[in-house]
Design a protein around this motif. Sequence first.
Motif, PDB file in Angstrom:
ATOM      1  N   HIS A  98     -12.204   0.507  36.748  1.00 49.61           N
ATOM      2  CA  HIS A  98     -13.858   0.543  36.852  1.00 49.61           C
ATOM      3  C   HIS A  98     -14.267   1.833  37.592  1.00 49.61           C
ATOM      4  O   HIS A  98     -14.958   2.649  37.110  1.00 49.61           O
ATOM      5  N   VAL A  99     -13.542   1.960  38.895  1.00 53.90           N
ATOM      6  CA  VAL A  99     -13.897   3.245  39.615  1.00 53.90           C
ATOM      7  C   VAL A  99     -13.623   4.330  39.154  1.00 53.90           C
ATOM      8  O   VAL A  99     -14.578   5.437  38.941  1.00 53.90           O
ATOM      9  N   SER A 100     -12.295   4.431  38.350  1.00 51.76           N
ATOM     10  CA  SER A 100     -11.880   5.754  37.574  1.00 51.76           C
ATOM     11  C   SER A 100     -12.792   6.025  36.659  1.00 51.76           C
ATOM     12  O   SER A 100     -13.249   7.282  36.396  1.00 51.76           O
ATOM     13  N   VAL A 101     -13.221   5.219  35.777  1.00 55.95           N
ATOM     14  CA  VAL A 101     -14.240   5.626  34.655  1.00 55.95           C
ATOM     15  C   VAL A 101     -15.530   6.209  35.178  1.00 55.95           C
ATOM     16  O   VAL A 101     -16.086   6.989  34.677  1.00 55.95           O
ATOM     17  N   PHE A 150      -9.996  17.664  37.862  1.00 59.13           N
ATOM     18  CA  PHE A 150     -11.243  16.868  37.615  1.00 59.13           C
ATOM     19  C   PHE A 150     -12.298  17.697  36.822  1.00 59.13           C
ATOM     20  O   PHE A 150     -12.572  17.393  35.645  1.00 59.13           O
ATOM     21  N   PRO A 151     -12.477  18.936  37.069  1.00 48.83           N
ATOM     22  CA  PRO A 151     -13.261  20.004  36.160  1.00 48.83           C
ATOM     23  C   PRO A 151     -12.314  19.848  34.914  1.00 48.83           C
ATOM     24  O   PRO A 151     -13.008  20.061  33.939  1.00 48.83           O
ATOM     25  N   LEU A 152     -10.879  20.092  35.070  1.00 46.26           N
ATOM     26  CA  LEU A 152     -10.379  20.286  33.563  1.00 46.26           C
ATOM     27  C   LEU A 152     -10.537  19.106  32.651  1.00 46.26           C
ATOM     28  O   LEU A 152     -10.687  19.609  31.522  1.00 46.26           O
ATOM     29  N   GLY A 153     -10.606  17.795  33.080  1.00 50.14           N
ATOM     30  CA  GLY A 153     -10.737  16.682  32.290  1.00 50.14           C
ATOM     31  C   GLY A 153     -12.366  16.257  31.928  1.00 50.14           C
ATOM     32  O   GLY A 153     -12.717  16.089  30.834  1.00 50.14           O
ATOM     33  N   ASP A 154     -12.909  16.268  33.190  1.00 54.16           N
ATOM     34  CA  ASP A 154     -14.517  15.819  33.131  1.00 54.16           C
ATOM     35  C   ASP A 154     -15.294  16.964  32.709  1.00 54.16           C
ATOM     36  O   ASP A 154     -16.574  16.452  32.198  1.00 54.16           O
ATOM     37  N   ALA A 176     -22.069   6.230  41.686  1.00 55.31           N
ATOM     38  CA  ALA A 176     -21.029   7.062  41.693  1.00 55.31           C
ATOM     39  C   ALA A 176     -21.399   8.296  41.902  1.00 55.31           C
ATOM     40  O   ALA A 176     -20.742   9.321  42.201  1.00 55.31           O
ATOM     41  N   GLN A 177     -22.547   8.720  41.014  1.00 54.52           N
ATOM     42  CA  GLN A 177     -22.879  10.230  41.165  1.00 54.52           C
ATOM     43  C   GLN A 177     -23.352  10.539  42.487  1.00 54.52           C
ATOM     44  O   GLN A 177     -23.098  11.691  43.013  1.00 54.52           O
ATOM     45  N   GLY A 178     -23.968   9.785  43.209  1.00 52.61           N
ATOM     46  CA  GLY A 178     -24.125   9.871  44.696  1.00 52.61           C
ATOM     47  C   GLY A 178     -22.884  10.243  45.597  1.00 52.61           C
ATOM     48  O   GLY A 178     -22.965  11.145  46.314  1.00 52.61           O
ATOM     49  N   LEU A 179     -21.941   9.474  45.305  1.00 55.91           N
ATOM     50  CA  LEU A 179     -20.752   9.486  45.936  1.00 55.91           C
ATOM     51  C   LEU A 179     -20.082  11.025  45.479  1.00 55.91           C
ATOM     52  O   LEU A 179     -19.431  11.648  46.483  1.00 55.91           O
ATOM     53  N   LEU A 228     -12.378   8.395  27.947  1.00 54.75           N
ATOM     54  CA  LEU A 228     -12.898   7.229  28.886  1.00 54.75           C
ATOM     55  C   LEU A 228     -11.847   6.274  28.858  1.00 54.75           C
ATOM     56  O   LEU A 228     -11.674   5.751  30.160  1.00 54.75           O
ATOM     57  N   ALA A 229     -11.413   5.774  27.825  1.00 56.20           N
ATOM     58  CA  ALA A 229     -10.087   4.789  27.762  1.00 56.20           C
ATOM     59  C   ALA A 229      -8.825   5.243  28.452  1.00 56.20           C
ATOM     60  O   ALA A 229      -8.287   4.471  29.158  1.00 56.20           O
ATOM     61  N   SER A 230      -8.764   6.384  28.498  1.00 56.11           N
ATOM     62  CA  SER A 230      -7.629   7.183  29.021  1.00 56.11           C
ATOM     63  C   SER A 230      -7.625   6.859  30.622  1.00 56.11           C
ATOM     64  O   SER A 230      -6.770   6.696  31.388  1.00 56.11           O
ATOM     65  N   HIS A 231      -9.039   7.182  30.923  1.00 57.30           N
ATOM     66  CA  HIS A 231      -9.264   7.203  32.747  1.00 57.30           C
ATOM     67  C   HIS A 231      -8.978   5.668  32.940  1.00 57.30           C
ATOM     68  O   HIS A 231      -8.669   5.410  34.144  1.00 57.30           O
ATOM     69  N   ALA A 232      -9.454   4.854  32.097  1.00 58.12           N
ATOM     70  CA  ALA A 232      -9.258   3.471  32.669  1.00 58.12           C
ATOM     71  C   ALA A 232      -7.790   2.867  32.635  1.00 58.12           C
ATOM     72  O   ALA A 232      -7.698   1.747  33.475  1.00 58.12           O
ATOM     73  N   GLN A 233      -6.874   3.407  31.816  1.00 53.76           N
ATOM     74  CA  GLN A 233      -5.590   2.983  31.972  1.00 53.76           C
ATOM     75  C   GLN A 233      -5.060   3.213  33.530  1.00 53.76           C
ATOM     76  O   GLN A 233      -3.962   2.983  33.662  1.00 53.76           O
ATOM     77  N   VAL A 234      -5.533   3.886  34.239  1.00 53.65           N
ATOM     78  CA  VAL A 234      -4.960   4.164  35.797  1.00 53.65           C
ATOM     79  C   VAL A 234      -4.658   2.667  36.265  1.00 53.65           C
ATOM     80  O   VAL A 234      -3.797   2.608  37.219  1.00 53.65           O
ATOM     81  N   GLY A 235      -5.562   1.777  36.040  1.00 49.50           N
ATOM     82  CA  GLY A 235      -5.257   0.468  36.496  1.00 49.50           C
ATOM     83  C   GLY A 235      -4.558  -0.568  35.854  1.00 49.50           C
ATOM     84  O   GLY A 235      -4.485  -1.715  36.199  1.00 49.50           O
ATOM     85  N   ALA A 236      -3.967  -0.037  34.648  1.00 46.75           N
ATOM     86  CA  ALA A 236      -3.443  -0.924  33.495  1.00 46.75           C
ATOM     87  C   ALA A 236      -1.894  -1.726  34.412  1.00 46.75           C
ATOM     88  O   ALA A 236      -1.070  -1.199  34.952  1.00 46.75           O
TER      89      ALA A 236
END
Length: 411
Positions: A316-319, A122-126, A346-349, A297-305
């Motif tokens: 949606h959740v991934s992004v 997570f720190p690596l990508g985000d 999402a930030q609160g979570l 961000l588009a690559s994160h969205a591909q988790v649900g493809a």
Amino acid sequence: MADERLPDPELLRQGGFRLATRLFAPGDLRGTERQVRRLREHAQAEDPLADAVVAMIHELPAGEGRRLFERALLNGIDSLDDPPPALTDFFRDVEATPYWADQERIERGARAIARTGILGLFPLGDMSLMGGYLASRATKALVGTGAIERTASRRLVETANWWIDVTTPGALRLGAHGYASALRVRLVHAHVRAAMNRRPDWDYAAWDRPVNQVQTVGTLLLFSLVYVLGMQLLGVRYTDRERADIIHLWRYVGWLMGVDEEILPATEEDAWRLLWLLATTEFIPDDDSKRLAAALLASHAQVGAGRGAVGKVLSHVSVRVHSSISRLVLGKTNADFLGLPNDPIAQGLVLAAAATNFAAETVRQWVPGATVLQELIGDAGRRRYAERLGKIFRVDTTYARHMRTESQPAA
């Protein structure tokens, strides 16, 4: 005036960086104009030894230079009969392990990183990759190859795979897979640099030398100090020795990658001071920063493809989760500029998860044997994750595709 301390840069005055600076920084980090000028001199420095190897590869028959490089990489330069001078100079240098390199500390640093398992991604990508896109001069080579926007997901996977390679316990010994990965990526940088230097429109005055020393050490800083800060903000607890060992590991990786020892951080305080200088001089986003952020961000969205309605929810959740982590660290101004979604829920979570991690980490520190067990579990989890990624994306750990890098025309 040149010796007066400069004001703090914008990056360190907002978001998670502001909090981390207050909580973890070793006092007043502010540098002087002289120090800024000295660091900027390295923006005109490249990597002569690796660049000479790439020139050698282009001069030899197709495939021959790369074959010689791989043989020397895996078996040592002495395994070759009459190797080309450029290859000899390169491997004589990297095989002469520096006096300060301590394999025990490198091992401890690797275990501390591996302990967090896939949470470390997570720190690596985000934080590291998304934050790195704020450094607009560094993005010019990424955009120039044309590969990042077209294959953002593959790039993210390859970066994660490389990071796992070099941070696996035992992987940085001579000839081991992390050692080989570090040197292969160093050669990739030299190929990209050669491609960019062939571009007639490369703006040296505005963009500096392509893939220069400042940019390379800046990338390593994102993987070392910024990674540690990110993990701490996500609730992970590192001891003083663990943080020092992680910095030491990346110091050695940086040395393998050809970074000049003058700008290679030796301690956590060095790393903080370098971060301040880089934040002052390099983290200046532009439109290319936005393009690369959108691709990530588009690559994160591909988790649900391909997963139907459930896949849409996962995307949606991934992004939202990844964007929230980036927002909390990079701050509102940078996040808004990069076009990252702003989702308070999402930030609160994310903050709630960080608090949970902190509580679990506190228990781990007090339970005998828990840290060793977590190291084993985390390392195993990372290995399984890397294997799955390799099967899905067919990751080429030799990076041969990148050795054929060609520059793209300017947009």
